[in-house]
Write a protein that holds these residues in place. Structure first.
Motif, short mmCIF file in Angstrom:
data_model
loop_
_atom_site.label_atom_id
_atom_site.label_comp_id
_atom_site.label_asym_id
_atom_site.label_seq_id
_atom_site.Cartn_x
_atom_site.Cartn_y
_atom_site.Cartn_z
N ALA A 94 18.67 5.23 -3.97
CA ALA A 94 17.86 6.36 -4.41
C ALA A 94 16.53 5.88 -4.96
O ALA A 94 15.48 6.45 -4.67
CB ALA A 94 18.61 7.17 -5.46
N GLY A 95 16.55 4.81 -5.74
CA GLY A 95 15.31 4.27 -6.30
C GLY A 95 14.38 3.76 -5.21
O GLY A 95 13.17 3.98 -5.26
N GLY A 96 14.93 3.09 -4.23
CA GLY A 96 14.13 2.59 -3.11
C GLY A 96 13.54 3.72 -2.30
O GLY A 96 12.38 3.67 -1.90
N ASN A 97 14.35 4.75 -2.05
CA ASN A 97 13.85 5.91 -1.32
C ASN A 97 12.71 6.58 -2.08
O ASN A 97 11.74 7.02 -1.48
CB ASN A 97 14.97 6.92 -1.07
CG ASN A 97 15.89 6.50 0.05
OD1 ASN A 97 15.56 5.64 0.85
ND2 ASN A 97 17.06 7.10 0.09
N TRP A 98 12.84 6.69 -3.40
CA TRP A 98 11.79 7.34 -4.18
C TRP A 98 10.49 6.55 -4.10
O TRP A 98 9.42 7.13 -3.97
CB TRP A 98 12.23 7.53 -5.64
CG TRP A 98 11.12 8.11 -6.47
CD1 TRP A 98 10.54 7.54 -7.55
CD2 TRP A 98 10.46 9.36 -6.29
NE1 TRP A 98 9.55 8.37 -8.04
CE2 TRP A 98 9.49 9.49 -7.28
CE3 TRP A 98 10.60 10.39 -5.35
CZ2 TRP A 98 8.63 10.59 -7.38
CZ3 TRP A 98 9.75 11.49 -5.45
CH2 TRP A 98 8.80 11.59 -6.44
N LYS A 99 10.56 5.22 -4.10
CA LYS A 99 9.35 4.41 -3.98
C LYS A 99 8.66 4.65 -2.64
O LYS A 99 7.44 4.79 -2.57
CB LYS A 99 9.66 2.93 -4.17
CG LYS A 99 9.98 2.56 -5.59
CD LYS A 99 10.33 1.11 -5.73
CE LYS A 99 10.75 0.81 -7.16
NZ LYS A 99 11.17 -0.56 -7.34
N GLN A 100 9.44 4.71 -1.56
CA GLN A 100 8.87 5.00 -0.24
C GLN A 100 8.31 6.41 -0.20
O GLN A 100 7.24 6.66 0.35
CB GLN A 100 9.93 4.83 0.84
CG GLN A 100 10.35 3.40 1.06
CD GLN A 100 11.45 3.30 2.09
OE1 GLN A 100 12.20 4.24 2.31
NE2 GLN A 100 11.54 2.15 2.72
N PHE A 101 9.05 7.32 -0.77
CA PHE A 101 8.67 8.73 -0.84
C PHE A 101 7.33 8.88 -1.54
O PHE A 101 6.44 9.58 -1.07
CB PHE A 101 9.77 9.45 -1.62
CG PHE A 101 10.08 10.83 -1.17
CD1 PHE A 101 10.24 11.16 0.16
CD2 PHE A 101 10.26 11.83 -2.12
CE1 PHE A 101 10.57 12.44 0.54
CE2 PHE A 101 10.58 13.11 -1.75
CZ PHE A 101 10.73 13.42 -0.42
N LYS A 102 7.18 8.22 -2.68
CA LYS A 102 5.94 8.30 -3.46
C LYS A 102 4.75 7.82 -2.63
O LYS A 102 3.70 8.45 -2.66
CB LYS A 102 6.03 7.45 -4.73
CG LYS A 102 6.87 8.02 -5.80
CD LYS A 102 6.70 7.33 -7.15
CE LYS A 102 6.82 5.87 -7.16
NZ LYS A 102 6.83 5.27 -8.51
N GLY A 103 4.94 6.74 -1.93
CA GLY A 103 3.85 6.21 -1.10
C GLY A 103 3.42 7.20 -0.04
O GLY A 103 2.23 7.43 0.17
N LYS A 104 4.39 7.81 0.61
CA LYS A 104 4.08 8.81 1.64
C LYS A 104 3.40 10.04 1.05
O LYS A 104 2.48 10.59 1.63
CB LYS A 104 5.35 9.23 2.39
CG LYS A 104 5.88 8.20 3.32
CD LYS A 104 4.95 8.03 4.49
CE LYS A 104 5.52 7.11 5.53
NZ LYS A 104 4.60 6.93 6.65
N MET A 105 3.86 10.46 -0.14
CA MET A 105 3.24 11.62 -0.78
C MET A 105 1.81 11.32 -1.19
O MET A 105 0.93 12.16 -1.04
CB MET A 105 4.06 12.08 -1.98
CG MET A 105 5.32 12.81 -1.58
SD MET A 105 6.12 13.66 -2.95
CE MET A 105 6.67 12.31 -3.93
#
Length: 70
Positions: A6-17
């Motif tokens: 979940a933490g890794g996904n959030w980091k990727q998510f933040k970059g895309k956002m």
């Protein structure tokens, strides 16, 4: 999904956002922290959009980024 995933996904998510909505700050991302309604609110605040316009932006972004999970 475990906490590390979940933490890794959030980091990727933040970059895309941040690619899409460059006016969002790191502090905004801390507030959003994976909450869709917080994202909509921050987009409204930073871009001066009405709620329905911000909702549409997020919905369109979600459609094009299905690899990322909230």
């Amino acid at each position: 999904m475990n906490r590390d995933e979940a933490g890794g996904n959030w980091k990727q998510f933040k970059g895309k956002m941040k690619e899409k909505w460059g006016k969002l700050t790191d502090d905004d991302m801390t507030v959003i922290e994976g909450k869709r309604d917080q994202l909509v609110g921050k987009i409204q605040e930073r871009y001066g959009y009405a709620k329905d316009e911000a909702e549409k932006e997020v919905s369109d972004w979600e459609t094009n980024n299905r690899d990322y999970r909230w």
